[in-house]
Design an enzyme around this catalytic site. Sequence first.
Site, PDB file in Angstrom:
ATOM      1  N   ARG A   1      11.636  -5.276   5.198  1.00 37.19           N
ATOM      2  CA  ARG A   1      11.316  -3.865   4.927  1.00 37.19           C
ATOM      3  C   ARG A   1      12.214  -2.920   5.726  1.00 37.19           C
ATOM      4  NH1 ARG A   1       5.372  -1.710   5.587  1.00 37.19           N
ATOM      5  NH2 ARG A   1       5.536  -2.713   7.635  1.00 37.19           N
TER       6      ARG A   1
ATOM      7  N   ARG B   1      10.717  -1.182  11.269  1.00 37.68           N
ATOM      8  CA  ARG B   1       9.558  -0.938  12.131  1.00 37.68           C
ATOM      9  C   ARG B   1       9.483  -1.971  13.240  1.00 37.68           C
ATOM     10  NH1 ARG B   1       4.333   0.181   8.408  1.00 37.68           N
ATOM     11  NH2 ARG B   1       3.387  -1.124  10.025  1.00 37.68           N
TER      12      ARG B   1
ATOM     13  N   ARG C   1      -1.168  -9.071  13.069  1.00 37.48           N
ATOM     14  CA  ARG C   1      -1.721  -8.043  12.180  1.00 37.48           C
ATOM     15  C   ARG C   1      -2.512  -8.686  11.050  1.00 37.48           C
ATOM     16  NH1 ARG C   1       3.759  -5.407  10.893  1.00 37.48           N
ATOM     17  NH2 ARG C   1       2.676  -4.302   9.240  1.00 37.48           N
TER      18      ARG C   1
ATOM     19  N   ARG D   1     -10.374   0.710   7.900  1.00 32.16           N
ATOM     20  CA  ARG D   1      -9.923  -0.639   8.177  1.00 32.16           C
ATOM     21  C   ARG D   1     -10.999  -1.461   8.860  1.00 32.16           C
ATOM     22  NH1 ARG D   1      -4.058   0.166   8.408  1.00 32.16           N
ATOM     23  NH2 ARG D   1      -3.094  -1.711   9.101  1.00 32.16           N
TER      24      ARG D   1
ATOM     25  N   LYS E   1       0.832  -1.211   0.000  1.00 37.90           N
ATOM     26  CA  LYS E   1       0.000   0.000   0.000  1.00 37.90           C
ATOM     27  C   LYS E   1       0.866   1.261   0.000  1.00 37.90           C
ATOM     28  CE  LYS E   1      -2.072  -1.178   3.889  1.00 37.90           C
ATOM     29  NZ  LYS E   1      -1.494  -2.516   4.161  1.00 37.90           N
TER      30      LYS E   1
HETATM   31  P1  AP5 Z   1       4.691  -1.607   1.975  1.00 39.28           P
HETATM   32  O1  AP5 Z   1       4.371  -0.782   0.801  1.00 39.28           O
HETATM   33  O2  AP5 Z   1       5.407  -0.954   3.112  1.00 39.28           O
HETATM   34  O3  AP5 Z   1       3.379  -2.377   2.504  1.00 39.28           O
HETATM   35  P2  AP5 Z   1       2.071  -1.848   3.219  1.00 39.28           P
HETATM   36  O4  AP5 Z   1       0.930  -2.490   2.538  1.00 39.28           O
HETATM   37  O5  AP5 Z   1       2.085  -0.362   3.316  1.00 39.28           O
HETATM   38  O6  AP5 Z   1       2.252  -2.554   4.629  1.00 39.28           O
HETATM   39  P3  AP5 Z   1       2.110  -1.979   6.102  1.00 39.28           P
HETATM   40  O7  AP5 Z   1       2.874  -2.896   6.996  1.00 39.28           O
HETATM   41  O8  AP5 Z   1       2.432  -0.529   6.166  1.00 39.28           O
HETATM   42  O9  AP5 Z   1       0.602  -2.192   6.343  1.00 39.28           O
HETATM   43  P4  AP5 Z   1      -0.107  -2.265   7.657  1.00 39.28           P
HETATM   44  O10 AP5 Z   1      -1.512  -2.135   7.221  1.00 39.28           O
HETATM   45  O11 AP5 Z   1       0.192  -3.468   8.468  1.00 39.28           O
HETATM   46  O12 AP5 Z   1       0.528  -1.078   8.537  1.00 39.28           O
HETATM   47  P5  AP5 Z   1       0.071   0.412   8.843  1.00 39.28           P
HETATM   48  O13 AP5 Z   1       1.273   1.243   8.951  1.00 39.28           O
HETATM   49  O14 AP5 Z   1      -1.009   0.834   7.926  1.00 39.28           O
HETATM   50  O15 AP5 Z   1       5.524  -2.873   1.478  1.00 39.28           O
HETATM   51  C1  AP5 Z   1       6.011  -3.851   2.396  1.00 39.28           C
HETATM   52  C2  AP5 Z   1       7.399  -4.316   1.983  1.00 39.28           C
HETATM   53  O16 AP5 Z   1       7.312  -5.021   0.741  1.00 39.28           O
HETATM   54  C3  AP5 Z   1       8.391  -3.171   1.740  1.00 39.28           C
HETATM   55  O17 AP5 Z   1       9.650  -3.614   2.140  1.00 39.28           O
HETATM   56  C4  AP5 Z   1       8.348  -2.980   0.205  1.00 39.28           C
HETATM   57  O18 AP5 Z   1       9.581  -2.482  -0.283  1.00 39.28           O
HETATM   58  C5  AP5 Z   1       8.082  -4.396  -0.282  1.00 39.28           C
HETATM   59  N1  AP5 Z   1       7.277  -4.423  -1.511  1.00 39.28           N
HETATM   60  C6  AP5 Z   1       6.245  -3.589  -1.851  1.00 39.28           C
HETATM   61  N2  AP5 Z   1       5.733  -3.930  -3.051  1.00 39.28           N
HETATM   62  C7  AP5 Z   1       6.432  -5.022  -3.469  1.00 39.28           C
HETATM   63  C8  AP5 Z   1       6.354  -5.844  -4.636  1.00 39.28           C
HETATM   64  N3  AP5 Z   1       5.454  -5.627  -5.615  1.00 39.28           N
HETATM   65  N4  AP5 Z   1       7.221  -6.876  -4.735  1.00 39.28           N
HETATM   66  C9  AP5 Z   1       8.138  -7.132  -3.755  1.00 39.28           C
HETATM   67  N5  AP5 Z   1       8.251  -6.374  -2.622  1.00 39.28           N
HETATM   68  C10 AP5 Z   1       7.405  -5.333  -2.480  1.00 39.28           C
HETATM   69  O19 AP5 Z   1      -0.578   0.240  10.287  1.00 39.28           O
HETATM   70  C11 AP5 Z   1       0.241  -0.052  11.401  1.00 39.28           C
HETATM   71  C12 AP5 Z   1      -0.595  -0.105  12.666  1.00 39.28           C
HETATM   72  O20 AP5 Z   1      -1.211   1.180  12.899  1.00 39.28           O
HETATM   73  C13 AP5 Z   1      -1.760  -1.103  12.674  1.00 39.28           C
HETATM   74  O21 AP5 Z   1      -1.325  -2.399  13.025  1.00 39.28           O
HETATM   75  C14 AP5 Z   1      -2.672  -0.465  13.705  1.00 39.28           C
HETATM   76  O22 AP5 Z   1      -2.204  -0.726  15.003  1.00 39.28           O
HETATM   77  C15 AP5 Z   1      -2.521   1.022  13.437  1.00 39.28           C
HETATM   78  N6  AP5 Z   1      -3.491   1.519  12.441  1.00 39.28           N
HETATM   79  C16 AP5 Z   1      -3.212   2.039  11.204  1.00 39.28           C
HETATM   80  N7  AP5 Z   1      -4.335   2.399  10.561  1.00 39.28           N
HETATM   81  C17 AP5 Z   1      -5.361   2.112  11.399  1.00 39.28           C
HETATM   82  C18 AP5 Z   1      -6.775   2.245  11.307  1.00 39.28           C
HETATM   83  N8  AP5 Z   1      -7.373   2.730  10.187  1.00 39.28           N
HETATM   84  N9  AP5 Z   1      -7.532   1.858  12.361  1.00 39.28           N
HETATM   85  C19 AP5 Z   1      -6.945   1.369  13.479  1.00 39.28           C
HETATM   86  N10 AP5 Z   1      -5.619   1.195  13.637  1.00 39.28           N
HETATM   87  C20 AP5 Z   1      -4.825   1.575  12.612  1.00 39.28           C
HETATM   88 MG    MG Z   2       2.204   1.033   4.910  1.00 37.69          MG
END
Ligand code: AP5
Ligand code: MG
Length: 215
Positions: A127, A160, A171, A88, A13
């Site tokens: 990552r 992270r 997660r 979410r 994402k």
């Molecule tokens: P990356 O692009 O970083 O993936 P992502 O989908 O953004 O993954 P996240 O871990 O950020 O998602 P998440 O939903 O768990 O975390 P968030 O920060 O939103 O890519 C991942 C890796 O793969 C990278 O190394 C990248 O280089 C690689 N990659 C990308 N594309 C690739 C490809 N095509 N091929 C190969 N490699 C690739 O949330 C964190 C926490 O915040 C949650 O757990 C929760 O506690 C809280 N939170 C956030 N939003 C909410 C909400 N709306 N409500 C409640 N709690 C929330």
């Molecule tokens: Mg992300």
Amino acid sequence: MRLVIIGPPGAGKGTQAQYLVETFGLAHVATGDLFRAAISQGTPLGQEAKKYLDAGQLVPDAVTVSMVRERLREPDCQRGFLLDGFPRTVPQAEALQAMLAENGAALDAVLNIDVPEEKLVARLTGRRVCRRCGANYHLVYNPPRVAGVCDRCGGELYQRSDDTEETVRRRRQVYREQTAPLLAYYRQQGLLREVDGDQSVQEVGRAVLRALGRQ
Ligand code: AP5
Ligand code: MG
Ligand code: ZN
């Protein structure tokens, strides 16, 4: 343009969001990034959110929705935004819809980046994230030009604290139970655009543009 990007943890994402906001001049509103910024600044919101992020659980809807509401009022969001990691839960999606409707606005599309589960752990444990601008890298799949240094801004790259195998598993379970039901919600509204996320970063980027009818 008002977009949402959904997908399991590690689906890409943030990686795709980075390109999309540059291409279309959108504000990038990533709730995970907003929580991490609040945690590193030690604000009351950060203190509240920290226990949930560390446990891989969702921050309560009321807290998250009010943070997003404030963020969407800022001037840069008026010309369009990309929501990354929000909504979410179905209640968050309903709150978003109501919030936009207050200004006579609505979403244009919801992108679902789909990646098979077994690929996600390797993506997350490899990552690295820029401390300064939040750009995402991967040690193997998307390495920076200089190890440990952000290509975009020269910032330091870090791992992270929720990218450990155990928290990743939690997660993913939270995603299955609380976020996956959103797909049906948006499909029913005719907004859902499916993207195969199991390809290279560049190929996924092209698939995203096609899904938006822009290529
Ligand atoms: P990356 O692009 O970083 O993936 P992502 O989908 O953004 O993954 P996240 O871990 O950020 O998602 P998440 O939903 O768990 O975390 P968030 O920060 O939103 O890519 C991942 C890796 O793969 C990278 O190394 C990248 O280089 C690689 N990659 C990308 N594309 C690739 C490809 N095509 N091929 C190969 N490699 C690739 O949330 C964190 C926490 O915040 C949650 O757990 C929760 O506690 C809280 N939170 C956030 N939003 C909410 C909400 N709306 N409500 C409640 N709690 C929330
Ligand atoms: Mg992300
Ligand atoms: Zn950077």
